[in-house]
Scaffold this motif. Structure first.
Motif, PDB file in Angstrom:
ATOM      1  N   ALA A   1       0.831  -1.209   0.000  1.00  0.00           N
ATOM      2  CA  ALA A   1       0.000   0.000   0.000  1.00  0.00           C
ATOM      3  C   ALA A   1       0.865   1.258   0.000  1.00  0.00           C
ATOM      4  O   ALA A   1       0.595   2.211  -0.743  1.00  0.00           O
ATOM      5  CB  ALA A   1      -0.931  -0.012   1.209  1.00  0.00           C
ATOM      6  N   LEU A   2       1.913   1.264   0.835  1.00  0.00           N
ATOM      7  CA  LEU A   2       2.785   2.437   0.916  1.00  0.00           C
ATOM      8  C   LEU A   2       3.538   2.657  -0.392  1.00  0.00           C
ATOM      9  O   LEU A   2       3.700   3.810  -0.834  1.00  0.00           O
ATOM     10  CB  LEU A   2       3.774   2.273   2.069  1.00  0.00           C
ATOM     11  CG  LEU A   2       3.184   2.350   3.483  1.00  0.00           C
ATOM     12  CD1 LEU A   2       4.262   2.083   4.534  1.00  0.00           C
ATOM     13  CD2 LEU A   2       2.534   3.709   3.719  1.00  0.00           C
ATOM     14  N   PHE A   3       3.996   1.587  -1.007  1.00  0.00           N
ATOM     15  CA  PHE A   3       4.740   1.711  -2.263  1.00  0.00           C
ATOM     16  C   PHE A   3       3.857   2.327  -3.346  1.00  0.00           C
ATOM     17  O   PHE A   3       4.274   3.236  -4.073  1.00  0.00           O
ATOM     18  CB  PHE A   3       5.245   0.342  -2.704  1.00  0.00           C
ATOM     19  CG  PHE A   3       6.256   0.390  -3.813  1.00  0.00           C
ATOM     20  CD1 PHE A   3       7.605   0.430  -3.538  1.00  0.00           C
ATOM     21  CD2 PHE A   3       5.848   0.405  -5.138  1.00  0.00           C
ATOM     22  CE1 PHE A   3       8.542   0.489  -4.563  1.00  0.00           C
ATOM     23  CE2 PHE A   3       6.770   0.464  -6.172  1.00  0.00           C
ATOM     24  CZ  PHE A   3       8.120   0.505  -5.876  1.00  0.00           C
ATOM     25  N   PHE A   4       2.621   1.825  -3.454  1.00  0.00           N
ATOM     26  CA  PHE A   4       1.717   2.343  -4.474  1.00  0.00           C
ATOM     27  C   PHE A   4       1.319   3.790  -4.161  1.00  0.00           C
ATOM     28  O   PHE A   4       1.261   4.641  -5.064  1.00  0.00           O
ATOM     29  CB  PHE A   4       0.468   1.468  -4.565  1.00  0.00           C
ATOM     30  CG  PHE A   4      -0.417   1.789  -5.733  1.00  0.00           C
ATOM     31  CD1 PHE A   4      -0.065   1.398  -7.020  1.00  0.00           C
ATOM     32  CD2 PHE A   4      -1.595   2.487  -5.551  1.00  0.00           C
ATOM     33  CE1 PHE A   4      -0.869   1.697  -8.099  1.00  0.00           C
ATOM     34  CE2 PHE A   4      -2.414   2.799  -6.623  1.00  0.00           C
ATOM     35  CZ  PHE A   4      -2.047   2.401  -7.904  1.00  0.00           C
ATOM     36  N   MET A   5       1.057   4.066  -2.872  1.00  0.00           N
ATOM     37  CA  MET A   5       0.671   5.431  -2.487  1.00  0.00           C
ATOM     38  C   MET A   5       1.811   6.411  -2.714  1.00  0.00           C
ATOM     39  O   MET A   5       1.582   7.568  -3.098  1.00  0.00           O
ATOM     40  CB  MET A   5       0.232   5.442  -1.029  1.00  0.00           C
ATOM     41  CG  MET A   5      -1.098   4.728  -0.783  1.00  0.00           C
ATOM     42  SD  MET A   5      -1.482   4.548   0.969  1.00  0.00           S
ATOM     43  CE  MET A   5      -1.592   6.278   1.453  1.00  0.00           C
ATOM     44  N   TYR A   6       3.059   5.956  -2.495  1.00  0.00           N
ATOM     45  CA  TYR A   6       4.199   6.823  -2.747  1.00  0.00           C
ATOM     46  C   TYR A   6       4.294   7.179  -4.231  1.00  0.00           C
ATOM     47  O   TYR A   6       4.575   8.324  -4.594  1.00  0.00           O
ATOM     48  CB  TYR A   6       5.486   6.142  -2.290  1.00  0.00           C
ATOM     49  CG  TYR A   6       6.740   6.911  -2.650  1.00  0.00           C
ATOM     50  CD1 TYR A   6       7.087   8.078  -1.980  1.00  0.00           C
ATOM     51  CD2 TYR A   6       7.572   6.480  -3.694  1.00  0.00           C
ATOM     52  CE1 TYR A   6       8.227   8.794  -2.325  1.00  0.00           C
ATOM     53  CE2 TYR A   6       8.713   7.181  -4.037  1.00  0.00           C
ATOM     54  CZ  TYR A   6       9.037   8.334  -3.353  1.00  0.00           C
ATOM     55  OH  TYR A   6      10.157   9.038  -3.706  1.00  0.00           O
ATOM     56  N   GLY A   7       4.050   6.173  -5.103  1.00  0.00           N
ATOM     57  CA  GLY A   7       4.044   6.436  -6.529  1.00  0.00           C
ATOM     58  C   GLY A   7       2.970   7.436  -6.912  1.00  0.00           C
ATOM     59  O   GLY A   7       3.213   8.365  -7.702  1.00  0.00           O
ATOM     60  N   LEU A   8       1.774   7.284  -6.340  1.00  0.00           N
ATOM     61  CA  LEU A   8       0.687   8.223  -6.626  1.00  0.00           C
ATOM     62  C   LEU A   8       1.019   9.618  -6.112  1.00  0.00           C
ATOM     63  O   LEU A   8       0.745  10.629  -6.780  1.00  0.00           O
ATOM     64  CB  LEU A   8      -0.611   7.726  -5.983  1.00  0.00           C
ATOM     65  CG  LEU A   8      -1.251   6.478  -6.575  1.00  0.00           C
ATOM     66  CD1 LEU A   8      -2.521   6.125  -5.816  1.00  0.00           C
ATOM     67  CD2 LEU A   8      -1.575   6.683  -8.054  1.00  0.00           C
TER      68      LEU A   8
END
Length: 596
Positions: free
Chosen positions: A129-136
């Motif tokens: 979740a954090l990895f994807f949210m960081y990308g967003l």
């Protein structure tokens, strides 16, 4: 449920990693023969393998049962055999019969307690979740800066180019001081940003051709998909390497799509345009964007590919497509077979034994009131029943959250199966969920059962709408009376208490008598109809198509030898909570002899 997803992710990550390594080994050959388009799109196969949990169940060999195996010697007693829960000890020199099973990923984590394994799962889910949210977040911040520093302009050249390429997209064009090279941004409302300096007509033509090729091929969608997959597999460095390869091959593949039909003069003009932008570009490559000039390190390779670009023959194109499909098929099949063997909450029976977990609960409530494992020895026609207390502690964390009944409430029957298979190390093939309403229907379908009620049972609980009034002694009991029997805990007067273990034994005894009374001497037709009727009144993953096969195996069984067990262990009162702690040594010996 989460443990199944995580196990599936681990398997897909392993298969995807192998595929990545294979593609890297084949790259010197495929780069020369198939070209950059193949190098670009073959990574899509990697992403598909790493995100689709396909399950392929290979057909098992038919089990042949000889007439000798079908015959069962008559036993001298008609009573249910109650086996004490003391563990069966095996001497060091004794070889116990074991069943060889294929490799399972769960075997590698068998030493990890369920509580620790859950922590690993939560770490993985949080990291994804954090990895994807960081990308967003990174993408949103970049786009926000772009919009604040840009001016929208009218661009008839863009409108004309879209019309000539028969594209129905609407693309807004902006000019900004924030970037030094043109780029396309936006998945649903795509826009093109241009640097704020003069462009010749030829340069702008090359820019349009390049960026619209990206748009036509849906390269931005490809990059979003790549980020989603790499977020799920954030712990796997090869997944991030695959994304890097996609980004590199994206621009080279686009270059070739644009320049394949160009003459040498246009190719030189196109390369000079890229070179001018790369020398001036000071903005690092951003995710979810397509930029004509964003990586100085691959400029030599891009130019070499452009100079050598030419149309591939139809034979080469056909062979490249077949090869890609072959690689994808092999990878998907490998992933599917591994998933079928390791992550399905139930395992296909090996033909000799079938284990079914029964989860009983009160209609309208979520709490698992009864958990039993039925082990069917299809070869010797023996049935073993193991009661698992609902307050059994899974893992070493303690507290209410570690109870198997709590796991059922929060995560469902698949999590219960996972706990039984991984923590208790007992194989499970199918599950049956049975509430009290379904229980009454099943007993009534079987036209009741004669049962010896051990004590007079009188209990009233208006809060649960529970009213029990059963006389002591042998009597014909319908579904309503059986519900009273099985839900009984104590009388209105506390003179005859009944504990969890005694209650589990009562449940076992009732089920054993029900089987003996109703299935002995029943013909194949009636047994099949009864089995299908029961399946229609319970929630289960037992396939109805398997009923005839099991009926054929068990049609001549006398059901006299039904063994019942309590889970080895002890009650432990800790921090105000009473949990049942499993004796794993005792369970291991019992399981090897009666459940595996």
């Amino acid at each position: 449920m989460m443990s199944q997803i995580f196990t599936s992710v681990l398997l897909m990550s392993a298969v995807g990693s192998v595929l990545i390594l294979v593609l890297l080994m084949l790259k010197p050959f495929t780069k020369k023969v198939f070209g950059s388009h193949w190098q670009y799109y073959i990574w899509l196969a990697v992403l598909i393998v790493m995100i689709i949990p396909l399950r392929i169940q290979l057909p098992s060999a038919p089990v042949e049962i000889s007439p000798e195996e079908l015959s069962i010697p008559e036993l001298q007693t008609n009573e249910v055999q109650i086996v004490e829960q003391e563990p069966v000890e095996a001497s060091n020199g004794q070889n116990m019969n074991t069943v060889e099973t294929p490799f399972k990923l769960s075997d590698t984590i068998k030493g990890v307690h369920a509580g620790h394994y859950n922590i690993i799962i939560y770490i993985w889910a949080t990291g994804a979740a954090l990895f994807f949210m960081y990308g967003l977040f990174k993408y949103g911040l970049f786009v926000n800066i772009l919009r604040r520093s840009s001016v929208k302009i009218s661009c008839p050249e863009m409108t004309k180019a879209l019309k000539e390429t028969q594209m129905k997209n609407k693309v807004n064009v902006y000019v900004t001081d924030f970037i030094d090279a043109p780029m396309m941004v936006g998945l649903f409302r795509t826009s093109m940003w241009l640097p704020n300096h003069a462009l010749s007509e030829k340069e702008f033509h090359y820019i349009l051709m390049h960026e619209l090729t990206h748009l036509k091929r849906h390269d931005l969608l490809y990059k979003w998909f790549a980020l989603a997959v790499s977020s799920i597999h954030w712990f796997n460095p090869l997944a991030h390497f695959a994304v890097k390869q996609i980004n590199e091959e994206c621009e080279i593949s686009c270059d070739l799509a644009v320049t394949t039909t160009m003459n040498n003069e246009d190719k030189n003009g196109y390369m000079n345009t890229i070179l001018n932008f790369i020398s001036a570009n000071k903005v690092r490559e951003q995710i979810f964007t397509t930029a004509m000039a964003n990586d100085k390190n691959q400029i030599i390779r891009r130019f070499d590919m452009i100079r050598e670009s030419s149309k591939k023959s139809k034979i080469i194109i056909t062979v490249s497509i077949i090869t890609a499909l072959f690689i994808l098929s092999i990878a998907m099949m490998s992933s599917g077979i591994l998933n079928a063997k390791n992550i399905i909450p139930t395992n296909e029976p090996d033909g000799n034994r079938t284990n079914i977990v029964l989860i009983g609960y009160v209609t309208g409530q979520k709490h698992a009131d009864t958990i039993m494992l039925f082990s069917l020895d299809n070869k010797n026609k023996d049935i073993s029943i193991l009661s698992i207390p609902s307050y059994t502690q899974i893992g070493n964390t303690g507290g209410l959250q570690s109870r198997i009944s709590t796991i059922y409430v929060s995560e469902g029957e698949n999590a219960v199966i996972d706990a039984i298979q991984s923590f208790l190390d007992i194989p499970v093939n199918y599950y049956v969920k049975l509430d009290t309403d379904s229980l009454k229907n099943v007993v009534d379908i079987m036209e009741g059962v004669e049962y010896n009620v051990p004590i007079k049972m009188v209990y009233d609980d208006p809060y649960q709408n529970l009213h029990i009034n059963l006389e002591k002694g042998v009597q014909k009991m319908d579904g309503s009376k059986i519900e009273q029997l099985l839900r009984f805990r104590n009388n209105n007067t506390p003179t005859v208490p009944i504990g969890h273990i005694e209650r589990d034994l009562l449940h076992q005894d009732f089920i054993a008598k029900l089987i003996r009374q109703k299935l002995v001497n029943m013909d194949v037709s009636n047994m099949t109809k009864l089995a299908l009727a029961i399946l229609n009144n319970v929630e289960t993953n037992f396939p109805a198509t398997e009923v005839p096969a099991y009926v054929s195996i068990w049609k001549d069984a006398n059901f006299n030898d039904i063994k019942t067990f309590s889970l080895p262990g002890e009650n432990v009162f800790d921090r105000g909570i009473n949990n049942f702690i499993v004796d794993h040594d005792g369970l291991s010996s019992l399981a090897e002899q009666y459940l595996k």
